[in-house]
Write a protein that holds these residues in place. Structure first.
Motif, PDB file in Angstrom:
ATOM      1  N   GLN A 266     -10.848  -1.003   5.982  1.00  0.00           N
ATOM      2  CA  GLN A 266     -10.366  -1.619   4.744  1.00  0.00           C
ATOM      3  C   GLN A 266     -11.340  -2.703   4.311  1.00  0.00           C
ATOM      4  O   GLN A 266     -11.574  -3.666   5.051  1.00  0.00           O
TER       5      GLN A 266
ATOM      6  N   GLY B 255      -3.623   4.543  -1.530  1.00  0.00           N
ATOM      7  CA  GLY B 255      -3.969   4.006  -2.831  1.00  0.00           C
ATOM      8  C   GLY B 255      -4.687   2.678  -2.677  1.00  0.00           C
ATOM      9  O   GLY B 255      -4.841   2.168  -1.569  1.00  0.00           O
ATOM     10  N   PRO B 256      -5.106   2.069  -3.797  1.00  0.00           N
ATOM     11  CA  PRO B 256      -5.874   0.822  -3.743  1.00  0.00           C
ATOM     12  C   PRO B 256      -5.026  -0.413  -3.494  1.00  0.00           C
ATOM     13  O   PRO B 256      -5.577  -1.480  -3.231  1.00  0.00           O
TER      14      PRO B 256
ATOM     15  N   GLU C 153     -12.282  -4.865   7.684  1.00  0.00           N
ATOM     16  CA  GLU C 153     -11.233  -4.849   8.690  1.00  0.00           C
ATOM     17  C   GLU C 153     -10.978  -3.408   9.101  1.00  0.00           C
ATOM     18  O   GLU C 153     -10.928  -2.517   8.251  1.00  0.00           O
TER      19      GLU C 153
ATOM     20  N   ASN D  18      -9.336  -6.478  -0.401  1.00  0.00           N
ATOM     21  CA  ASN D  18      -8.506  -6.152  -1.561  1.00  0.00           C
ATOM     22  C   ASN D  18      -8.577  -4.681  -1.966  1.00  0.00           C
ATOM     23  O   ASN D  18      -8.456  -4.350  -3.159  1.00  0.00           O
ATOM     24  N   GLN D  19      -8.776  -3.820  -0.985  1.00  0.00           N
ATOM     25  CA  GLN D  19      -8.793  -2.388  -1.259  1.00  0.00           C
ATOM     26  C   GLN D  19      -7.817  -1.663  -0.341  1.00  0.00           C
ATOM     27  O   GLN D  19      -7.258  -2.253   0.592  1.00  0.00           O
ATOM     28  N   GLY D  20      -7.631  -0.384  -0.607  1.00  0.00           N
ATOM     29  CA  GLY D  20      -6.822   0.440   0.267  1.00  0.00           C
ATOM     30  C   GLY D  20      -7.583   0.801   1.532  1.00  0.00           C
ATOM     31  O   GLY D  20      -8.686   0.322   1.770  1.00  0.00           O
ATOM     32  N   LEU D  21      -6.959   1.658   2.348  1.00  0.00           N
ATOM     33  CA  LEU D  21      -7.573   2.072   3.596  1.00  0.00           C
ATOM     34  C   LEU D  21      -8.297   3.398   3.419  1.00  0.00           C
ATOM     35  O   LEU D  21      -7.814   4.290   2.719  1.00  0.00           O
TER      36      LEU D  21
ATOM     37  N   LEU E 120       0.828  -1.196   0.000  1.00  0.00           N
ATOM     38  CA  LEU E 120       0.000   0.000   0.000  1.00  0.00           C
ATOM     39  C   LEU E 120       0.866   1.250   0.000  1.00  0.00           C
ATOM     40  O   LEU E 120       1.823   1.364   0.777  1.00  0.00           O
TER      41      LEU E 120
END
Lengths: 113, 112
Positions: free
Chosen positions: B38, A105-106, B88, B41-44, A90
């Motif tokens: 979160q 970011g993703p 999460e 499978n993504q950002g925060l 990240l």
């Protein structure tokens, strides 16, 4: 539309190969960060940069390298010296004045076999 | 040195029930605290932050947190959760270099 982009979303590499993860931001933020996320371990700081052409090691910098040639970009290279590179990576950024929160970011999921 | 402890790794709860996710911190400098969420499978995404002032902080999606200096805690609460809150959650404290020091996360699972 401002934000942070990371590419690619998924990355597969063979053991022994170096790989570079991209991070670009158009938020005009001075500081940028790289974190590594493993299940049940939270996020751990790899490298950070508070200004162009300057960066510092975080808690787990061994086996990684970075550059900061432009304000917008902070690529991370995972070298063959990193013993366990498979993880979710990240990138984040923040301003260096006022607010302290970081924008993320993703992420890029790297799998090394 | 700063550190964050999230006391529960997993919290299961039924839809529309209240929830509290616990966070304790250790810091020898001025305390700035954050909660992030979160999705898989993504950002925060930032939920809320405490920098100074009122100890009760309201954030997005109906979440709030209370800063308690004497107990060094910053627990996250929501009075009624939805299925969509399944994610999460990470508590973090600002480090001396402007970085964030994260807890290990709490997985909230909302069941119908």
């Amino acid at each position: 539309d401002g934000g942070i982009t990371q590419s690619p979303k998924y990355l597969f590499r063979k053991e022994g190969q170096n790989v570079t993860l991209s991070c670009e931001q158009n938020l005009n933020h001075d500081a940028m960060y790289w974190y590594r996320q493993d299940p049940g371990q939270g996020l751990r700081l790899i490298y950070y940069s508070q200004i162009v052409n300057d960066f510092q090691k975080g808690d787990i910098a061994e086996g990684y390298s970075v550059s900061r040639e432009k304000k917008e970009s902070f690529p991370l290279t995972v070298t063959s010296a990193q013993k366990n590179p498979t993880a979710f990576y990240l990138c984040a950024s923040r301003t260096t004045s006022g607010a302290y929160e970081q924008y993320f970011g993703p992420g890029t999921r790297l799998t090394v076999t | 040195a700063q550190s964050v402890t999230q006391l529960d790794s997993q919290v299961p709860v039924f839809e529309e029930a209240p929830v509290e996710l616990r966070c304790n911190y250790s810091s020898s400098v001025s305390v700035y605290l954050f909660w992030y969420v979160q999705y898989p499978n993504q950002g925060l995404q930032l939920l809320l932050k405490y920098l100074s002032g009122s100890t009760l902080v309201k954030g997005i999606n109906g979440f709030e947190a209370e800063f308690n200096k004497s107990q060094t805690s910053f627990h996250l609460r929501k009075p009624s959760v939805h299925i969509s809150d399944t994610a999460e959650y990470f508590c973090a404290v600002r480090g001396s270099q402007g970085n964030l020091i994260f807890g290990k996360g709490t997985k909230l699972s909302v069941k119908p």
